[in-house]
Motif scaffolding. Sequence first.
Motif, PDB file in Angstrom:
ATOM      1  N   PHE A  57       0.288   4.438  -2.500  1.00 50.47           N
ATOM      2  CA  PHE A  57      -0.834   5.369  -2.448  1.00 50.47           C
ATOM      3  C   PHE A  57      -0.427   6.713  -1.867  1.00 50.47           C
ATOM      4  O   PHE A  57      -0.557   7.758  -2.508  1.00 50.47           O
ATOM      5  CB  PHE A  57      -1.967   4.751  -1.635  1.00 50.47           C
ATOM      6  CG  PHE A  57      -3.019   5.737  -1.237  1.00 50.47           C
ATOM      7  CD1 PHE A  57      -3.793   6.351  -2.199  1.00 50.47           C
ATOM      8  CD2 PHE A  57      -3.207   6.066   0.095  1.00 50.47           C
ATOM      9  CE1 PHE A  57      -4.746   7.275  -1.832  1.00 50.47           C
ATOM     10  CE2 PHE A  57      -4.161   6.989   0.465  1.00 50.47           C
ATOM     11  CZ  PHE A  57      -4.925   7.590  -0.493  1.00 50.47           C
ATOM     12  N   MET A  58       0.101   6.691  -0.650  1.00 49.14           N
ATOM     13  CA  MET A  58       0.411   7.941   0.027  1.00 49.14           C
ATOM     14  C   MET A  58       1.538   8.683  -0.685  1.00 49.14           C
ATOM     15  O   MET A  58       1.469   9.893  -0.894  1.00 49.14           O
ATOM     16  CB  MET A  58       0.783   7.632   1.476  1.00 49.14           C
ATOM     17  CG  MET A  58       0.688   8.813   2.412  1.00 49.14           C
ATOM     18  SD  MET A  58      -0.797   9.819   2.232  1.00 49.14           S
ATOM     19  CE  MET A  58      -1.650   9.500   3.742  1.00 49.14           C
ATOM     20  N   ILE A 106      -7.384  11.027   9.088  1.00 52.24           N
ATOM     21  CA  ILE A 106      -6.191  11.162   9.932  1.00 52.24           C
ATOM     22  C   ILE A 106      -6.584  11.752  11.284  1.00 52.24           C
ATOM     23  O   ILE A 106      -6.105  11.308  12.336  1.00 52.24           O
ATOM     24  CB  ILE A 106      -5.129  12.040   9.225  1.00 52.24           C
ATOM     25  CG1 ILE A 106      -4.571  11.315   7.997  1.00 52.24           C
ATOM     26  CG2 ILE A 106      -3.992  12.378  10.176  1.00 52.24           C
ATOM     27  CD1 ILE A 106      -3.705  12.179   7.106  1.00 52.24           C
ATOM     28  N   LEU A 138       0.348  10.221  -3.853  1.00 53.60           N
ATOM     29  CA  LEU A 138      -0.479  11.397  -3.596  1.00 53.60           C
ATOM     30  C   LEU A 138       0.390  12.608  -3.272  1.00 53.60           C
ATOM     31  O   LEU A 138       0.143  13.720  -3.743  1.00 53.60           O
ATOM     32  CB  LEU A 138      -1.383  11.079  -2.408  1.00 53.60           C
ATOM     33  CG  LEU A 138      -2.697  11.791  -2.356  1.00 53.60           C
ATOM     34  CD1 LEU A 138      -3.437  11.556  -3.646  1.00 53.60           C
ATOM     35  CD2 LEU A 138      -3.491  11.267  -1.183  1.00 53.60           C
ATOM     36  N   ILE A 158      -8.686  15.266  -6.655  1.00 57.54           N
ATOM     37  CA  ILE A 158      -7.546  15.119  -5.754  1.00 57.54           C
ATOM     38  C   ILE A 158      -7.763  15.884  -4.452  1.00 57.54           C
ATOM     39  O   ILE A 158      -7.469  15.391  -3.368  1.00 57.54           O
ATOM     40  CB  ILE A 158      -6.262  15.629  -6.441  1.00 57.54           C
ATOM     41  CG1 ILE A 158      -5.952  14.751  -7.643  1.00 57.54           C
ATOM     42  CG2 ILE A 158      -5.124  15.658  -5.475  1.00 57.54           C
ATOM     43  CD1 ILE A 158      -5.128  13.566  -7.334  1.00 57.54           C
ATOM     44  N   PHE A 184       2.165  13.788  -6.297  1.00 54.98           N
ATOM     45  CA  PHE A 184       1.238  14.550  -7.130  1.00 54.98           C
ATOM     46  C   PHE A 184       1.093  15.967  -6.599  1.00 54.98           C
ATOM     47  O   PHE A 184       1.105  16.945  -7.353  1.00 54.98           O
ATOM     48  CB  PHE A 184      -0.134  13.867  -7.179  1.00 54.98           C
ATOM     49  CG  PHE A 184      -1.150  14.713  -7.856  1.00 54.98           C
ATOM     50  CD1 PHE A 184      -1.156  14.802  -9.232  1.00 54.98           C
ATOM     51  CD2 PHE A 184      -2.045  15.470  -7.133  1.00 54.98           C
ATOM     52  CE1 PHE A 184      -2.060  15.624  -9.868  1.00 54.98           C
ATOM     53  CE2 PHE A 184      -2.942  16.294  -7.756  1.00 54.98           C
ATOM     54  CZ  PHE A 184      -2.953  16.371  -9.132  1.00 54.98           C
ATOM     55  N   TYR A 217       0.816  -1.206   0.000  1.00 52.03           N
ATOM     56  CA  TYR A 217       0.000   0.000   0.000  1.00 52.03           C
ATOM     57  C   TYR A 217       0.857   1.267   0.000  1.00 52.03           C
ATOM     58  O   TYR A 217       0.341   2.374   0.066  1.00 52.03           O
ATOM     59  CB  TYR A 217      -0.910  -0.029   1.231  1.00 52.03           C
ATOM     60  CG  TYR A 217      -2.139   0.844   1.108  1.00 52.03           C
ATOM     61  CD1 TYR A 217      -3.030   0.654   0.064  1.00 52.03           C
ATOM     62  CD2 TYR A 217      -2.395   1.849   2.033  1.00 52.03           C
ATOM     63  CE1 TYR A 217      -4.148   1.443  -0.055  1.00 52.03           C
ATOM     64  CE2 TYR A 217      -3.530   2.645   1.919  1.00 52.03           C
ATOM     65  CZ  TYR A 217      -4.394   2.435   0.873  1.00 52.03           C
ATOM     66  OH  TYR A 217      -5.505   3.220   0.745  1.00 52.03           O
ATOM     67  N   ASP A 235       1.182  13.661   7.698  1.00 56.88           N
ATOM     68  CA  ASP A 235       0.550  13.480   6.389  1.00 56.88           C
ATOM     69  C   ASP A 235      -0.412  14.602   6.035  1.00 56.88           C
ATOM     70  O   ASP A 235      -0.766  14.780   4.885  1.00 56.88           O
ATOM     71  CB  ASP A 235      -0.192  12.146   6.351  1.00 56.88           C
ATOM     72  CG  ASP A 235       0.764  10.978   6.315  1.00 56.88           C
ATOM     73  OD1 ASP A 235       1.954  11.222   6.023  1.00 56.88           O
ATOM     74  OD2 ASP A 235       0.347   9.851   6.598  1.00 56.88           O
TER      75      ASP A 235
END
Lengths: 309, 360
Positions: free
Chosen positions: A229-230, B134, A233, B123, A236, A226, A282
């Motif tokens: 994914f982060m 989170i 992102l 996005i 991006f 996984y 994050d």
Amino acid sequence: MDIFFQQILNGLVLGSIYALIALGYTMVYGIMGLINFAHGEVVMIGAMVCITVVSTLMHSGVDLPGWAIVLIGTLVAIPVCALLGFVIERVAYRPLRGAQRLAPLITAIGLSISLQQIAILIWGRNYIPFPDLLNADTVSIMGASITKLQIMIVVLCLVLMIGLLVVVEKTKLGRAMRATSQNPAVAGLMGVNVNTIISATFMLGSALGAIAGVMVATNYSQAHYYMGFMIGLKAFTAAVLGGIGNLGGAVAGGILLGIIESLGAGYIGQLTGGFLGSNYQDIFAFMVLILVLIFRPSGLLGEKMADRA
Amino acid sequence: MSKAFDSKQIGLFIASGIALCVLPFVVGGALGNSWVRIVDFALLYVMLALGLNIVVGFAGLLDLGFIAFYAVGAYTYALLGSPHFGIHWPFYVTIPLGALFAAFFGILLGTPVLRLKGDYLAIVTLGFGEIIRIFMNNLNAPVNITNGPQGINLIDPIRVGAADLGSPINLFGLSLPPVYLYYYLFLVLTVIVVIMASRLQHSRIGRAWVALREDQIAASAMGINIRNIKLLAFALGALSGGVAGGLFSAFQGFVSPESFSLLESIMILAMIVLGGMGNIAGVILGAVVLTIAPEILRDVIGPLQMKTMGRMLIDPENARMLLFGIAMVVMMLVRPEGMLPSKRRKAEFKDAKEAAAQKG
């Protein structure tokens, strides 16, 4: 002050990896005007393939220095990911060229899910450790410490970025890519094979993604199905921050985002009086993304876009 | 809707009404109560998908963080109706409150992204959904609000007067287990959401959304207030997400951040797209198919492998998700307009195809 410089260094390492992945997004966007949602998964597959090759080599008892084993692993991961990028474009994007924007987005998400599941099939659901092969000695710069491996990551990223810039600016392939991004129809009339160029762009971006995947895996000493994914992102976000479609922007955005993130994680505790901790790291990327898109949707280095954002 | 219903339509309505009323008994009798539970979830997903359909299907605003509103509704209900804070407010306060909170968050998300379109919007909304998750994951220290990854337990079931939907009720000598009771509650609310969505679609607001989706500049030239109409779409979509969230919380008795991952947002979007974006019947079909099909696969994949290969080669959960991913790709390539496309969308796809044919 010590924390400050340490976090800048950490951010630089993180940021150069983001930049490398962001280049993959921005190249595809520049040429097709689409976000390749499956790019994060390419990064993940790169890391996984490299780990598999590295541990097979180690178990086979080949007597090679650590860096050579990792190098071989990376050299295997690059063509695998380039091929993957080619397949992604063929399956998810080419048949839908000229269709509604939502359709390629959905196929890319579908591919992304499929790739994750295939990764689970092959490598399982658990974290896979990256063997301890590379020099992890720390060097001290102005009171902050950084490992030799991390220095190597930053240097290698810079070299690759410069290499990509040279390819895009100086070679025939690069000129064809720039022509296609400006106007595919006219580029086609000028004798550019647009399909080949788009495939080449996907493959080039995916190859960079493979290297970035290896870097992530070595830096954190682990990989996971996984993980793409982060990091995808965030990369991006970096591409948008720098101005999507702009190569220099992706690099600047990546490094800036890495530094913002590590400074944020380092200081959020102090800023909020201990209420929020570094486990909110994050959030910064998303905050940056939202702020950029509101105040400067064309990004730091991007050109003004009339009706896109 | 000026035309009166003819007798055929009325007959159809009554027939489907009766069918929906006896459905849990048929399903429960034939397949057991666990399947009634799945039907309950299908109804929840219908509500969610119809909510997202307002945003994506009607107004054309691509939202990948829709699950955040579901989460807001669920956590509002959970926090105000569980031993976690020792508060036990009744559902007729907490569910509307959760819906209002969700709508508020919808506007909160909608305001900064007013200028964004397409992939960018996708996005940013995705990022918003992750931020909410989170926070839910980490707001357990230093002040324990959400109880972090462990989630909140022992949430109150819905109580109507003396009746408690969390335990079986005896009616005319029939013992109705909770899954049956929740089925009827969800059914009533789903019908309300369906009516709301279809009335909206054919209203002045619905036409404004279509105009916005087709061409924002032209719409604004026609005197549509783009800002308000977009925020209204976000708020109304979030509202039904919030209601569904509160119901989920009460039904499940337990919430944790894990239930509100990005994959859930994608799942709901997939329901809309596969069903037929913008078409209420299509969206309902998509939601039902995508809730039921994976459950059938769960029951089929394992035994099938045991029978044909003699051992478990692929973990059923794994195979299920893989098939889901592949189905998304194949569906988009083969039938991008969905199973039951709306008339307008179908025409658009036809136009696009013809244009492409002329070009090529």
